[in-house]
Design a protein around this motif. Structure first.
Motif, mmCIF file in Angstrom:
data_model
loop_
_atom_site.group_PDB
_atom_site.id
_atom_site.type_symbol
_atom_site.label_atom_id
_atom_site.label_comp_id
_atom_site.label_asym_id
_atom_site.label_seq_id
_atom_site.Cartn_x
_atom_site.Cartn_y
_atom_site.Cartn_z
ATOM 1 N N ALA A 1 26.898 33.432 -10.543
ATOM 2 C CA ALA A 1 27.614 32.849 -11.689
ATOM 3 C C ALA A 1 27.729 31.341 -11.540
ATOM 4 O O ALA A 1 27.696 30.603 -12.536
ATOM 5 C CB ALA A 1 29.002 33.486 -11.823
ATOM 6 N N ALA A 2 27.859 30.889 -10.310
ATOM 7 C CA ALA A 2 27.919 29.435 -10.088
ATOM 8 C C ALA A 2 26.553 28.814 -10.342
ATOM 9 O O ALA A 2 26.423 27.824 -11.061
ATOM 10 C CB ALA A 2 28.379 29.143 -8.652
ATOM 11 N N PHE A 3 25.542 29.421 -9.784
ATOM 12 C CA PHE A 3 24.198 28.855 -9.846
ATOM 13 C C PHE A 3 23.616 28.914 -11.255
ATOM 14 O O PHE A 3 23.022 27.950 -11.737
ATOM 15 C CB PHE A 3 23.303 29.625 -8.866
ATOM 16 C CG PHE A 3 21.933 29.066 -8.728
ATOM 17 C CD1 PHE A 3 21.716 27.905 -7.980
ATOM 18 C CD2 PHE A 3 20.839 29.676 -9.335
ATOM 19 C CE1 PHE A 3 20.441 27.377 -7.835
ATOM 20 C CE2 PHE A 3 19.574 29.143 -9.200
ATOM 21 C CZ PHE A 3 19.368 27.991 -8.443
ATOM 22 N N SER A 4 23.785 30.067 -11.919
ATOM 23 C CA SER A 4 23.110 30.277 -13.208
ATOM 24 C C SER A 4 23.985 29.967 -14.410
ATOM 25 O O SER A 4 23.482 29.763 -15.502
ATOM 26 C CB SER A 4 22.639 31.725 -13.336
ATOM 27 O OG SER A 4 21.783 32.062 -12.286
ATOM 28 N N ALA A 5 25.303 30.021 -14.255
ATOM 29 C CA ALA A 5 26.161 29.865 -15.428
ATOM 30 C C ALA A 5 27.205 28.777 -15.232
ATOM 31 O O ALA A 5 28.103 28.618 -16.060
ATOM 32 C CB ALA A 5 26.835 31.203 -15.771
ATOM 33 N N ASP B 1 32.694 28.418 -10.953
ATOM 34 C CA ASP B 1 33.234 27.711 -9.790
ATOM 35 C C ASP B 1 32.852 28.309 -8.437
ATOM 36 O O ASP B 1 33.216 27.777 -7.392
ATOM 37 C CB ASP B 1 34.769 27.626 -9.897
ATOM 38 C CG ASP B 1 35.412 29.017 -9.899
ATOM 39 O OD1 ASP B 1 34.692 30.021 -9.678
ATOM 40 O OD2 ASP B 1 36.629 29.099 -10.128
ATOM 41 N N GLY B 2 32.116 29.421 -8.458
ATOM 42 C CA GLY B 2 31.726 30.023 -7.189
ATOM 43 C C GLY B 2 32.739 31.014 -6.652
ATOM 44 O O GLY B 2 32.478 31.702 -5.666
ATOM 45 N N ASN B 3 33.890 31.084 -7.322
ATOM 46 C CA ASN B 3 34.909 32.045 -6.898
ATOM 47 C C ASN B 3 35.076 33.198 -7.888
ATOM 48 O O ASN B 3 35.876 34.096 -7.663
ATOM 49 C CB ASN B 3 36.265 31.350 -6.724
ATOM 50 C CG ASN B 3 36.217 30.323 -5.620
ATOM 51 O OD1 ASN B 3 35.697 30.595 -4.533
ATOM 52 N ND2 ASN B 3 36.717 29.125 -5.918
ATOM 53 N N HIS B 4 34.372 33.131 -8.978
ATOM 54 C CA HIS B 4 34.531 34.146 -10.018
ATOM 55 C C HIS B 4 33.201 34.797 -10.355
ATOM 56 O O HIS B 4 32.181 34.125 -10.483
ATOM 57 C CB HIS B 4 35.112 33.530 -11.299
ATOM 58 C CG HIS B 4 36.555 33.199 -11.177
ATOM 59 N ND1 HIS B 4 36.989 32.006 -10.651
ATOM 60 C CD2 HIS B 4 37.673 33.931 -11.487
ATOM 61 C CE1 HIS B 4 38.329 31.993 -10.654
ATOM 62 N NE2 HIS B 4 38.758 33.146 -11.155
ATOM 63 N N ALA B 5 33.267 36.110 -10.492
ATOM 64 C CA ALA B 5 32.141 36.850 -11.061
ATOM 65 C C ALA B 5 32.228 36.760 -12.580
ATOM 66 O O ALA B 5 33.323 36.651 -13.141
ATOM 67 C CB ALA B 5 32.175 38.312 -10.612
ATOM 68 N N LEU B 6 31.075 36.798 -13.222
ATOM 69 C CA LEU B 6 31.043 36.703 -14.684
ATOM 70 C C LEU B 6 30.437 37.976 -15.251
ATOM 71 O O LEU B 6 29.304 38.336 -14.904
ATOM 72 C CB LEU B 6 30.197 35.494 -15.116
ATOM 73 C CG LEU B 6 29.859 35.388 -16.612
ATOM 74 C CD1 LEU B 6 31.119 35.184 -17.463
ATOM 75 C CD2 LEU B 6 28.862 34.252 -16.867
ATOM 76 N N LEU C 1 21.634 34.227 -1.128
ATOM 77 C CA LEU C 1 21.414 35.618 -1.543
ATOM 78 C C LEU C 1 22.497 35.948 -2.548
ATOM 79 O O LEU C 1 23.685 35.779 -2.270
ATOM 80 C CB LEU C 1 21.500 36.561 -0.338
ATOM 81 C CG LEU C 1 21.396 38.058 -0.633
ATOM 82 C CD1 LEU C 1 20.038 38.410 -1.238
ATOM 83 C CD2 LEU C 1 21.643 38.873 0.638
ATOM 84 N N SER C 2 22.098 36.360 -3.726
ATOM 85 C CA SER C 2 23.095 36.680 -4.752
ATOM 86 C C SER C 2 22.652 37.910 -5.521
ATOM 87 O O SER C 2 21.530 38.399 -5.341
ATOM 88 C CB SER C 2 23.276 35.490 -5.706
ATOM 89 O OG SER C 2 22.061 35.223 -6.384
#
Lengths: 535, 535
Positions: A317-321, A324-329, A439-440
């Motif tokens: 979610a951080a990389f693609s959307a 903040d890196g702490n939340h799943a979307l 890895l995500s």
């Protein structure tokens, strides 16, 4: 001879016009150099006529000269599939195992003649749609004495549309955009959008059981196929158009996923629908990946059947959307040609909130037929744009290793499955790439009984070491996925790449039955030997 | 030895306790006599131990005595399937081609031993679930030198429930009601209700690709199967539990519909769901059958996916639901465990009204979780009750010929298909039965690209002439259905009855591939020879 408007690029995904410019590649190299702390230059793209190629090991019959070619250009552009390391080989001018000739039959008669020639003379025959295989599904086996790639690009027409039943008879070589363009004036659509959609074909989708953009309910091409027509070395297999049947095992289901080992899919009837006009979309945040995936399970099991139900882990979610890196979307989307979808979206959001999902009511975007955009802004839109652009060529040859692996697993095994896969693949990544490796995970498809997780990994390796490092990570990923109870592929297919995992997961006697069936229609074993099974 | 609580009746559908009483049969005979204008008496049911039976043509190994029997009772109760003319043979004491022994393996080991014995000694082996086949799927071929029926009734347990993924591992011999009873305490349900539900088994459903009560979307058992486990003469075929996969042709889809020619299905994982609590039902009248079926098409293509979407033609609506004979009846039903269904029902009714459907707003019955009955009153309830009671035995032996045939066809062929089938079958009925013969139609299942029409015919013929007259009508029906573009069976299976039509409709090379696969796992051809294909 080739029918596509453009030549396929031999070093990047798509056509020559999809290739990134020299300037864009240099920019990308500069960006990477800053991260690495040392300068790096993109490799020079070789001129196609400067590429050294093994001489063709067969003679094209004179009568076939109108549709079969042994030219270097044809052989080069049909050597590799769409996997990034194949494209890197292309960029490096490596075409070690090209086909000896490429056929572009313009009629079924020409296809019959081509296949009969291969069968008679013992040439390996490789059915070829858009060449987007990322599993070495269109590559020439190294032990083949001679090989002919059969490109269906001339069989690329909608032959018939049945507007009453909403179905169309489509040729196997038709590309996704061409199909949709042909259906659009009728207000109809297949709405099957695999990520390879712009460059892949109907026949390829059928042969590989492709997965579309629908996250729930019918999404594999399997469910949109009403009937199939396939040429084998022993003749035609054509099923009857039927909306449903209980008459013996389904003939179509043997064709679906056959990956070119039984025959060449020249036509099928596909189920269509009206274009959607009602939409509703919501992007829901979770501060826990696990609680987010629990929400996905609850929505899937409530059988709301959203068109979109994709969750991105915090890293993705951080990389693609841009989060903040702490939340799943979690991206929820509904669509319909007939029925307003606001209530469905609100019901799904209510379930998501029960699992801790965060979204304001006014962030549920609803289009009740007015054309209001629902999916192009904010985090949802950012992700959509990242998904659409595949551009593998931009950083090719810079030592950036980037790949994905995908699977499906029942919910009872999740999230232990996720933990085990991350542990095993993570260890392999640290060894092969280093501590910086990423890895995500996201879900591409969701079933009431389990998700289809899609893992992405990347990192920087020494130039020239890409393949060796990739081999190690890929082997770890396939082994981990299969050992933890998943399938070695949910929609990328088996090809030659996933043979080990496939051999382990599929019932041994089923493989024997498949081999027996293949021998009946391909007694000399010319069709894609080594894909799925050994002959 | 047999594990069912009760013995299966040898002359009526179901168990001995399902048999109609002597008084009820006499009442039915009197009613028919009034219609015919002459007296008629129901035939006497033979005592089971008075039935003459061909001697068993094999010796049961002594070691198998605990689970294999050659007793007359076992052989008699396993001679016939569930077709009314087979039951009539039973009532007439005719058991011309009984199995020579019946096995009731209590474990997989005993099943292995049984199948190995048949394979070694060349006995035909007939897998047997509930014995409800109406297509001669469990009958002994007349040219068999010896035959063993393998009744799975002892393998009738839910072995495992995965409440997280909502799936259960169920043995093949489990009956519908037993399965639902086992799941009910967990709040789970398969909700697969073929008309044979009380007497048929999970393994039988899988082997025959049974169709459930859902009229739209997932309804064939195919879609509820997560994995299968099947014993062949060459060993086990067991697929992996997966919610979805794109790894080669689906192994399960070769098992589904294999009708006992490849192996014995001992187990499968089935996808479950929560029990529905929200319901909405509407019965809509149409003064035109054709406009009614147009409404069905529109609702199906709107993808509302109702659980029920069945239309009865005016004749069937009069006979089964008490209507006036001038109106078709469309029954719309929605159900959900999570989401109120009133809006969906109103949306479907709105579409039905666009095609001339007649219903008042307050006739849409909605249960928003309170338990309000939605389907048991009025015409809908009358039809439901007629559907549930199969009682074939009541009028058996009175000369009343009554049967059904079912198919599926794309919408573009409908309603011409209907007209052609009615014309051809009507002509045959007039010849075989007379001007009083009835022929009617309903839809049992509906797909966006076509309906599954289900035809019923009946009439009075001279006693003793039932089989000959039926043969003529059945042959006309199968030929008409296949010639007009339908499938010879949508959910009744092929068996031995539908072989001609099946041979015509399925691709020849597919049959050859199926035969090759069978030879690999059943090299001596002992399993159900003559079903689907010749060995």
């Amino acid at each position: 001879m080739a029918a596509r408007a453009e030549r396929r690029s031999f070093w990047t995904w798509g056509y020559v016009s999809d290739e990134p410019s020299e300037a864009a590649r240099k920019d990308a190299a500069r960006n990477l150099a800053e991260r690495l702390g040392h300068g790096i230059e993109p490799p020079t793209v070789p001129a196609i006529d400067a590429i050294a190629l093994r001489p063709a090991r067969l003679d094209v019959p004179a009568a076939f000269a109108d549709w079969v070619s042994a030219s270097a250009e044809e052989r080069i552009t049909h050597t590799h599939g769409g996997h990034s390391l194949e494209l890197l080989k292309g960029l490096n001018g490596r075409f070690d195992s090209p086909p000896d000739a490429v056929a572009h039959p313009r009629t079924e008669d020409e296809l019959e003649a081509t296949l009969a020639w291969c069968d008679r003379d013992g040439h390996v025959a490789i059915p070829y749609g858009g060449g987007t295989s990322v599993v070495w599904g269109v590559t020439v086996p190294e032990d083949a004495a001679s090989a002919v790639t059969i490109d269906l690009d001339n069989l690329n027409t909608v032959l018939e549309v049945d507007e009453v039943s909403r179905a169309a008879r489509v040729q196997g070589g038709m590309l996704g955009p061409d199909l949709e363009a042909a259906l659009k004036p009728l207000g109809l659509t297949l709405r099957h959008f695999p990520q390879s959609f712009p460059w892949s074909t109907v026949g390829g989708w059928v042969a590989t059981r492709s997965g579309g953009h629908y996250a729930t309910n019918h999404t594999h091409i399997d469910d949109f196929v009403e009937s199939t027509r396939m040429l084998t070395p022993q003749g035609w297999v054509e099923s009857r158009r039927l909306p449903g049947s209980g008459a013996g095992p389904s003939p179509d289901r043997l064709v679906l996923g056959s990956e070119g080992i039984l025959g060449v899919v020249t036509e099928c009837w596909l189920r269509l629908q009206k274009r959607p006009t009602f939409r509703a979309t919501a992007g829901v945040l979770f501060d826990s990946w696990h609680r987010g995936t629990e929400a996905v399970r609850a929505i899937a099991q409530a059988k709301l059947m959203p068109a979109n139900l994709r969750i991105l882990d915090p890293g993705e979610a951080a990389f693609s959307a841009g989060l903040d890196g702490n939340h799943a979307l979690l991206i929820i989307g509904f669509e319909s040609s007939e029925i307003p979808q606001g209530d469905n979206a609100r019901a799904a959001v209510a379930i998501a909130r029960d699992s801790g999902g965060l979204i304001e009511d006014d962030e549920i975007l609803i289009d009740d037929g007015t054309g209001r955009p629902t999916g192009r802004g904010g985090a949802v839109g950012a992700w959509r744009n990242a998904f659409i652009g595949v551009n593998a060529g931009l950083t090719a040859g810079l030592g950036l290793l980037s790949d994905t692996f995908e699977t499906a697993v029942t919910w009872d095994k999740w999230p232990d499955f996720d933990a085990e896969v991350r542990a095993r693949v993570g260890a392999s990544l640290r060894e092969a790439i280093g501590e910086d490796a990423r890895l995500s995970c996201r879900f591409t498809h969701v079933y009431p009984d389990g998700p289809a997780p899609y893992y992405s990994f990347s990192g920087v390796v020494p130039r020239g070491a890409e393949e060796e490092r990739w081999q190690a990570v890929k082997a770890a990923a396939s082994a981990a996925v299969v050992a933890a109870g998943g399938t070695v592929t949910h929609h990328h297919a088996v090809g030659r790449m996933h043979r080990d995992g496939y051999d382990e997961q599929r019932p041994q006697l089923f493989a024997e039955m498949l081999r027996a069936a293949k021998r009946r229609v391909d007694p000399r074993g010319i069709l894609n030997p080594g894909v799925l099974i050994d002959v």
